[in-house]
Design a protein around this motif. Sequence first.
Motif, mmCIF file in Angstrom:
data_model
loop_
_atom_site.group_PDB
_atom_site.id
_atom_site.type_symbol
_atom_site.label_atom_id
_atom_site.label_comp_id
_atom_site.label_asym_id
_atom_site.label_seq_id
_atom_site.Cartn_x
_atom_site.Cartn_y
_atom_site.Cartn_z
ATOM 1 N N GLN A 13 -50.791 27.911 41.206
ATOM 2 C CA GLN A 13 -51.457 28.840 42.107
ATOM 3 C C GLN A 13 -52.972 28.678 42.032
ATOM 4 O OE1 GLN A 13 -49.910 32.641 40.905
ATOM 5 N NE2 GLN A 13 -48.125 32.521 42.302
ATOM 6 N N ASP A 14 -53.473 28.519 40.800
ATOM 7 C CA ASP A 14 -54.917 28.300 40.643
ATOM 8 C C ASP A 14 -55.352 27.019 41.352
ATOM 9 O OD1 ASP A 14 -55.211 30.622 39.243
ATOM 10 O OD2 ASP A 14 -55.175 29.657 37.250
ATOM 11 N N ARG B 246 -55.397 27.696 45.046
ATOM 12 C CA ARG B 246 -56.539 28.524 45.414
ATOM 13 C C ARG B 246 -57.838 27.702 45.385
ATOM 14 N NH1 ARG B 246 -56.486 33.869 45.631
ATOM 15 N NH2 ARG B 246 -58.585 34.043 44.715
ATOM 16 N N THR B 247 -57.963 26.840 44.383
ATOM 17 C CA THR B 247 -59.145 25.984 44.308
ATOM 18 C C THR B 247 -59.199 25.030 45.502
ATOM 19 O OG1 THR B 247 -59.132 26.079 41.886
ATOM 20 C CG2 THR B 247 -60.349 24.263 42.925
ATOM 21 N N LYS C 47 -57.828 25.502 48.437
ATOM 22 C CA LYS C 47 -58.107 26.278 49.639
ATOM 23 C C LYS C 47 -59.578 26.666 49.695
ATOM 24 C CE LYS C 47 -56.588 28.239 53.408
ATOM 25 N NZ LYS C 47 -56.047 27.432 54.513
ATOM 26 N N GLU D 283 -61.830 35.555 50.422
ATOM 27 C CA GLU D 283 -60.594 35.884 49.718
ATOM 28 C C GLU D 283 -60.393 35.006 48.479
ATOM 29 O OE1 GLU D 283 -57.474 35.554 52.571
ATOM 30 O OE2 GLU D 283 -58.329 37.059 53.937
ATOM 31 N N TYR D 284 -61.130 33.903 48.415
ATOM 32 C CA TYR D 284 -61.012 32.979 47.278
ATOM 33 C C TYR D 284 -62.338 32.895 46.508
ATOM 34 C CZ TYR D 284 -56.996 31.537 50.071
ATOM 35 O OH TYR D 284 -55.836 31.527 50.803
ATOM 36 N N VAL E 67 -62.784 31.934 42.773
ATOM 37 C CA VAL E 67 -62.607 30.557 42.310
ATOM 38 C C VAL E 67 -63.941 29.970 41.852
ATOM 39 C CG1 VAL E 67 -61.966 28.206 43.003
ATOM 40 C CG2 VAL E 67 -60.571 30.166 43.734
#
Length: 324
Positions: free
Chosen positions: A23-24, A27-28, A30, A61-62, A65
């Motif tokens: 998931q990390d 997210r990175t 994205k 939203e990210y 990160v």
Amino acid sequence: MLNQCCKIAFVAALFLLNTAAAQDSLRTEKFNELATRVQKMMRSKDNSLEHLTVVHRQLSEYADVNPALFKEISDKRLRYSLSERIRYIKMRSRGYDLQQALVSMAILENEKPDNIEVQKLSIKTKRKAHNVLLKNITESRVGYTIEPSISYYTLGKKPSEFAFFNAPDTLYNGDKAKITQNLMFSLAGYKTFNLRPSKKIGNRQFYTYSQAGLKVDYFNGMLIPQLSAIFTQTSGIDIGYAFNFSNPQIPDVNFYSINIAAYYPINQVSIGLNARILSDFSDHHFLHYGITAKYNLKLGKKVTNEALKKIKADIQNVNVSPLK
């Protein structure tokens, strides 16, 4: 039994760690994708600020990160948005779209009242609107014009020797004279007539008119008073008499003069092409031609205080309307 439970717990923990890492990673990935899109959009002008805001909102939203990079991009987006909004207002103002320029200016001024750049732009935009609306009134009332001009002419040539901007040597009174270019200075005063609207660009109304009056030229030792007429500011004719005081080509001979001209008006300035015939209706006939730049000083009825107050109120209330 205990060993079995430990194995299950270890596998579960490993699965959760792998899931979290995945998931990390997603997210990175994205975050990097959206950050690249935002930065690419800000590298060129005239991008949609609405689209930029949507993509930036997705990026937020990210933000966790890479908080430092997110802050850097956000600050840059604010500067870019301000720059683009200022550029939009300037563009609308240059195109005489005063209503949209003033509306956008009012919104920006309300959002950033303490920004020095915005304050300066507000003053400039309102001044431009005032000048345009005032010019709409003054040019609808033009009654007279004063027009000084300067021209770049050839000296006189016999019509039989005419060749456009080609000046051969010619014999006058037994003396050889080199035909060259020279300057002519003129001053004219006109009464306007048939004043009417022509083109309109945004809130800027342009007018055209014809003119009749007097014109005086000084060229190569000759003073030439003339009756002059210009039609729709684009074509003209001058008829007069040239008093020869010190013309080195033809000493002690005066001439009748006919000049025709074609002009291209650009706001207060006109650029023209001219051709003049000088003749004593006896032995001497000459042609010379050239280019002209003239300034059009327009005079008319004074703008009333009521009209000036209406201009000020309309700009203040962002209500640009035709003024008469």
